[in-house]
Design a protein around this motif. Structure first.
Motif, PDB file in Angstrom:
ATOM      1  N   ILE A 239       0.839  -1.190   0.000  1.00 27.14           N
ATOM      2  CA  ILE A 239       0.000   0.000   0.000  1.00 27.14           C
ATOM      3  C   ILE A 239       0.881   1.250   0.000  1.00 27.14           C
ATOM      4  O   ILE A 239       1.762   1.389   0.855  1.00 27.14           O
ATOM      5  CB  ILE A 239      -0.929   0.006   1.227  1.00 27.14           C
ATOM      6  N   PRO A 240       0.685   2.180  -0.949  1.00 27.80           N
ATOM      7  CA  PRO A 240       1.502   3.397  -1.001  1.00 27.80           C
ATOM      8  C   PRO A 240       1.364   4.211   0.279  1.00 27.80           C
ATOM      9  O   PRO A 240       0.314   4.201   0.932  1.00 27.80           O
ATOM     10  CB  PRO A 240       0.928   4.148  -2.203  1.00 27.80           C
ATOM     11  N   ALA A 241       2.404   4.937   0.622  1.00 30.79           N
ATOM     12  CA  ALA A 241       2.417   5.725   1.854  1.00 30.79           C
ATOM     13  C   ALA A 241       1.265   6.723   1.904  1.00 30.79           C
ATOM     14  O   ALA A 241       0.669   6.952   2.959  1.00 30.79           O
ATOM     15  CB  ALA A 241       3.758   6.444   1.993  1.00 30.79           C
ATOM     16  N   ARG A 242       0.913   7.303   0.751  1.00 29.18           N
ATOM     17  CA  ARG A 242      -0.136   8.313   0.744  1.00 29.18           C
ATOM     18  C   ARG A 242      -1.497   7.723   1.107  1.00 29.18           C
ATOM     19  O   ARG A 242      -2.424   8.449   1.517  1.00 29.18           O
ATOM     20  CB  ARG A 242      -0.221   8.980  -0.632  1.00 29.18           C
ATOM     21  N   LEU A 243      -1.652   6.388   0.948  1.00 29.36           N
ATOM     22  CA  LEU A 243      -2.926   5.745   1.240  1.00 29.36           C
ATOM     23  C   LEU A 243      -2.960   5.095   2.617  1.00 29.36           C
ATOM     24  O   LEU A 243      -3.978   4.499   2.989  1.00 29.36           O
ATOM     25  CB  LEU A 243      -3.234   4.688   0.171  1.00 29.36           C
ATOM     26  N   MET A 244      -1.888   5.209   3.375  1.00 29.37           N
ATOM     27  CA  MET A 244      -1.853   4.569   4.681  1.00 29.37           C
ATOM     28  C   MET A 244      -2.911   5.112   5.650  1.00 29.37           C
ATOM     29  O   MET A 244      -3.501   4.331   6.410  1.00 29.37           O
ATOM     30  CB  MET A 244      -0.462   4.681   5.290  1.00 29.37           C
ATOM     31  N   PRO A 245      -3.210   6.420   5.669  1.00 23.38           N
ATOM     32  CA  PRO A 245      -4.303   6.869   6.551  1.00 23.38           C
ATOM     33  C   PRO A 245      -5.628   6.190   6.215  1.00 23.38           C
ATOM     34  O   PRO A 245      -6.380   5.799   7.120  1.00 23.38           O
ATOM     35  CB  PRO A 245      -4.357   8.381   6.292  1.00 23.38           C
ATOM     36  N   ALA A 246      -5.919   6.056   4.915  1.00 26.24           N
ATOM     37  CA  ALA A 246      -7.143   5.353   4.516  1.00 26.24           C
ATOM     38  C   ALA A 246      -7.078   3.898   4.934  1.00 26.24           C
ATOM     39  O   ALA A 246      -8.087   3.302   5.353  1.00 26.24           O
ATOM     40  CB  ALA A 246      -7.347   5.475   3.004  1.00 26.24           C
ATOM     41  N   HIS A 247      -5.888   3.308   4.843  1.00 26.89           N
ATOM     42  CA  HIS A 247      -5.742   1.906   5.229  1.00 26.89           C
ATOM     43  C   HIS A 247      -5.962   1.714   6.724  1.00 26.89           C
ATOM     44  O   HIS A 247      -6.578   0.720   7.150  1.00 26.89           O
ATOM     45  CB  HIS A 247      -4.349   1.400   4.833  1.00 26.89           C
ATOM     46  N   GLU A 248      -5.493   2.649   7.517  1.00 24.66           N
ATOM     47  CA  GLU A 248      -5.710   2.555   8.963  1.00 24.66           C
ATOM     48  C   GLU A 248      -7.205   2.641   9.277  1.00 24.66           C
ATOM     49  O   GLU A 248      -7.715   1.912  10.143  1.00 24.66           O
ATOM     50  CB  GLU A 248      -4.937   3.659   9.685  1.00 24.66           C
ATOM     51  N   ARG A 249      -7.927   3.528   8.597  1.00 24.12           N
ATOM     52  CA  ARG A 249      -9.381   3.600   8.797  1.00 24.12           C
ATOM     53  C   ARG A 249     -10.035   2.299   8.366  1.00 24.12           C
ATOM     54  O   ARG A 249     -10.981   1.811   9.006  1.00 24.12           O
ATOM     55  CB  ARG A 249      -9.976   4.765   7.993  1.00 24.12           C
ATOM     56  N   TYR A 250      -9.532   1.747   7.261  1.00 21.93           N
ATOM     57  CA  TYR A 250     -10.072   0.484   6.757  1.00 21.93           C
ATOM     58  C   TYR A 250      -9.909  -0.633   7.788  1.00 21.93           C
ATOM     59  O   TYR A 250     -10.861  -1.394   8.046  1.00 21.93           O
ATOM     60  CB  TYR A 250      -9.364   0.120   5.451  1.00 21.93           C
ATOM     61  N   LEU A 251      -8.732  -0.758   8.376  1.00 20.78           N
ATOM     62  CA  LEU A 251      -8.492  -1.821   9.347  1.00 20.78           C
ATOM     63  C   LEU A 251      -9.434  -1.689  10.544  1.00 20.78           C
ATOM     64  O   LEU A 251      -9.986  -2.686  11.030  1.00 20.78           O
ATOM     65  CB  LEU A 251      -7.035  -1.787   9.807  1.00 20.78           C
ATOM     66  N   ALA A 252      -9.625  -0.461  11.023  1.00 24.65           N
ATOM     67  CA  ALA A 252     -10.528  -0.248  12.154  1.00 24.65           C
ATOM     68  C   ALA A 252     -11.968  -0.577  11.770  1.00 24.65           C
ATOM     69  O   ALA A 252     -12.706  -1.223  12.536  1.00 24.65           O
ATOM     70  CB  ALA A 252     -10.420   1.199  12.638  1.00 24.65           C
ATOM     71  N   ALA A 253     -12.375  -0.143  10.578  1.00 21.36           N
ATOM     72  CA  ALA A 253     -13.737  -0.403  10.129  1.00 21.36           C
ATOM     73  C   ALA A 253     -13.969  -1.902   9.893  1.00 21.36           C
ATOM     74  O   ALA A 253     -15.042  -2.434  10.205  1.00 21.36           O
ATOM     75  CB  ALA A 253     -14.025   0.382   8.848  1.00 21.36           C
ATOM     76  N   GLU A 254     -12.969  -2.583   9.358  1.00 20.52           N
ATOM     77  CA  GLU A 254     -13.087  -4.026   9.135  1.00 20.52           C
ATOM     78  C   GLU A 254     -13.221  -4.775  10.458  1.00 20.52           C
ATOM     79  O   GLU A 254     -14.006  -5.725  10.569  1.00 20.52           O
ATOM     80  CB  GLU A 254     -11.864  -4.536   8.368  1.00 20.52           C
ATOM     81  N   ALA A 255     -12.455  -4.375  11.473  1.00 23.17           N
ATOM     82  CA  ALA A 255     -12.537  -5.029  12.774  1.00 23.17           C
ATOM     83  C   ALA A 255     -13.926  -4.850  13.386  1.00 23.17           C
ATOM     84  O   ALA A 255     -14.515  -5.798  13.933  1.00 23.17           O
ATOM     85  CB  ALA A 255     -11.465  -4.475  13.704  1.00 23.17           C
ATOM     86  N   ALA A 256     -14.474  -3.632  13.283  1.00 18.84           N
ATOM     87  CA  ALA A 256     -15.806  -3.376  13.811  1.00 18.84           C
ATOM     88  C   ALA A 256     -16.863  -4.166  13.040  1.00 18.84           C
ATOM     89  O   ALA A 256     -17.813  -4.702  13.623  1.00 18.84           O
ATOM     90  CB  ALA A 256     -16.115  -1.880  13.748  1.00 18.84           C
ATOM     91  N   LEU A 257     -16.691  -4.263  11.706  1.00 18.80           N
ATOM     92  CA  LEU A 257     -17.636  -5.009  10.887  1.00 18.80           C
ATOM     93  C   LEU A 257     -17.601  -6.492  11.227  1.00 18.80           C
ATOM     94  O   LEU A 257     -18.649  -7.142  11.334  1.00 18.80           O
ATOM     95  CB  LEU A 257     -17.335  -4.795   9.402  1.00 18.80           C
TER      96      LEU A 257
END
Length: 428
Positions: A239-257
């Motif tokens: 994952i490119p560095a510029r997309l890491m903030p989105a990836h962090e949100r994704y991981l949190a959202a996936e865990a909650a889901l």
């Protein structure tokens, strides 16, 4: 090792496309040679090898909710009537009169008591049985002249047909796998809120390739990426560095889901069955959404306050399926959106998008139609422009097949699957 590709179209000495040579020289990991996208002969081969042999998504059951409701669908030279018959079963019939071959129904959709050919008034029941044929010889047997049937299957409110004499048997495996993801949304208790047709000026394969990657999403789909994580398709370690903030949100959202799904006994794990050996290749997964995390809207909040299936929460992400060769679906807490791709010509493709809401949802009270369709209307228009540009490019003499990026692995899966269907056809 470096792979070098030429841009010379493969043709015979008569100027016609040599399909066998095109297939043989296809390089894995690279886009297809130009004739695959531009040649009339290849287009006709596609109709025979893919569209006449595979299971094709054509409609939703919500479009034919009552006995006598029908839709007609044209796929190449084939026209099919999908109808709810008098026994409330879904039937699929060839749209060709058994008298002298007239097209029977010319409307896109409607409702009938009986199916009547407008030429000589031959009249059929909704199951295709011939009821009336006017003046005929005393020996005329109506039972010999019913409308020809087309194989039809339904799963979770989705209708598929196959024109093959012996359709692929692996459809049943696909249906059994995806149903646990989709059935909790109770799609048989939905109705059509909107259906929009878009003609894209591109080959059907370019349309499908575009859908199978989100490499273009970050800058190309501002409405979609309000809720669709732009890291889709990337390997976690790439994952490119510029997309890491989105990836962090994704991981949190996936865990909650995942927690929400486990608490409710809902399927969520990825199943990817895209091997080229499969006639009915597919992928299914329940995935989280960004923003409010509830639906495909610009803020991620629900588009319809009347949730499907009496869900107790709107934060259930999206149960998403895609099937080869022509469809993808998103089942959300508040609505369902389906996409059907239908070939019109080598450089024209119909994309039909259908939005379903709860059968009791009321427009203006529970949902605003513009808000419901906004994200995908914009996204489809944007994709249509991208695909048209791709069609122009592959038709240029300068075009040389280029390599797929790591995040385009599902494009490679689709293309490999498609080429395998051509190999099967050539071997017949």
């Amino acid at each position: 090792m470096t792979t070098t590709l030429t841009s010379t179209p493969t043709q015979t000495t008569t100027g016609t496309t040599d399909l066998a040579e095109l297939v043989a020289r296809r390089v894995p990991g690279f886009s297809l040679d130009a004739p695959f996208y531009t040649s009339q002969e290849v287009f006709e081969a596609d109709l025979a090898a893919v569209w006449a042999r595979c299971w094709i998504f054509v409609a939703t059951e919500a479009e034919i909710a009552e006995p006598g409701d029908f839709v007609t669908v044209d796929i190449g030279p084939h026209s099919v009537i999908v109808v709810r018959d008098d026994d409330e079963e879904v039937s699929a019939l060839r749209n060709v009169c058994r008298h002298r071959g007239s097209r029977v129904l010319t409307e896109r959709a409607g409702s009938v008591a009986n199916i009547v050919c407008g030429y000589h008034r031959w009249t059929y029941a909704t199951d295709g049985t011939l009821l009336h044929a006017g003046d005929q010889a005393p020996t005329f047997d109506t039972s010999c002249f019913r409308l020809r049937r087309v194989h039809v299957r339904t799963v979770s409110g989705l209708v598929f047909v196959s024109f093959a004499e012996d359709p692929p048997e692996d459809w049943e495996e696909m249906a059994a796998t995806i149903a646990p993801y989709l059935d909790p949304h109770q799609p048989l208790r939905t109705k059509v809120a909107a259906q929009h047709d878009l003609i894209e000026h591109a080959n059907w394969k370019l349309v499908m390739e575009n859908n199978r990657e989100c490499y273009h999403c970050e800058g190309g789909h501002p409405e979609l990426t309000c809720t669709f994580f732009p890291t889709w398709g990337y390997d976690r370690d790439k994952i490119p560095a510029r997309l890491m903030p989105a990836h962090e949100r994704y991981l949190a959202a996936e865990a909650a889901l995942e927690t929400a799904c486990r608490e409710r006994g809902m399927a969520f794990a990825e199943v990817e069955a895209l091997e080229e050996e499969r006639s009915t290749a597919f992928r299914v997964q329940r995935e989280a959404l960004d923003g409010a995390g509830e639906s495909y809207t610009v803020d991620g909040a629900v588009a319809s306050r009347r949730l499907l299936a009496d869900f107790d929460t709107a934060r259930l992400g999206r149960a998403s399926v895609h099937t080869q060769p022509n469809a993808w679906f998103h089942f959300l807490s508040d609505h369902v959106v389906t996409f059907a791709v239908l070939p019109l010509a080598p450089d024209r493709t119909l994309v039909r998008t259908t939005w379903l809401v709860h059968e009791d949802a009321v427009e203006g009270e529970h949902y605003d139609l513009g808000r419901l369709t906004e994200v995908w209307d914009h996204t489809n228009q944007e994709d249509g422009e991208f695909c048209a540009r791709a069609q122009q490019g592959v038709g240029d003499p300068a075009y040389v097949p280029g390599p797929y990026s790591p995040s385009e692995r599902q494009v490679e899966s689709f293309v490999a699957w498609y080429v395998a269907r051509l190999r099967e056809e050539l071997a017949r």
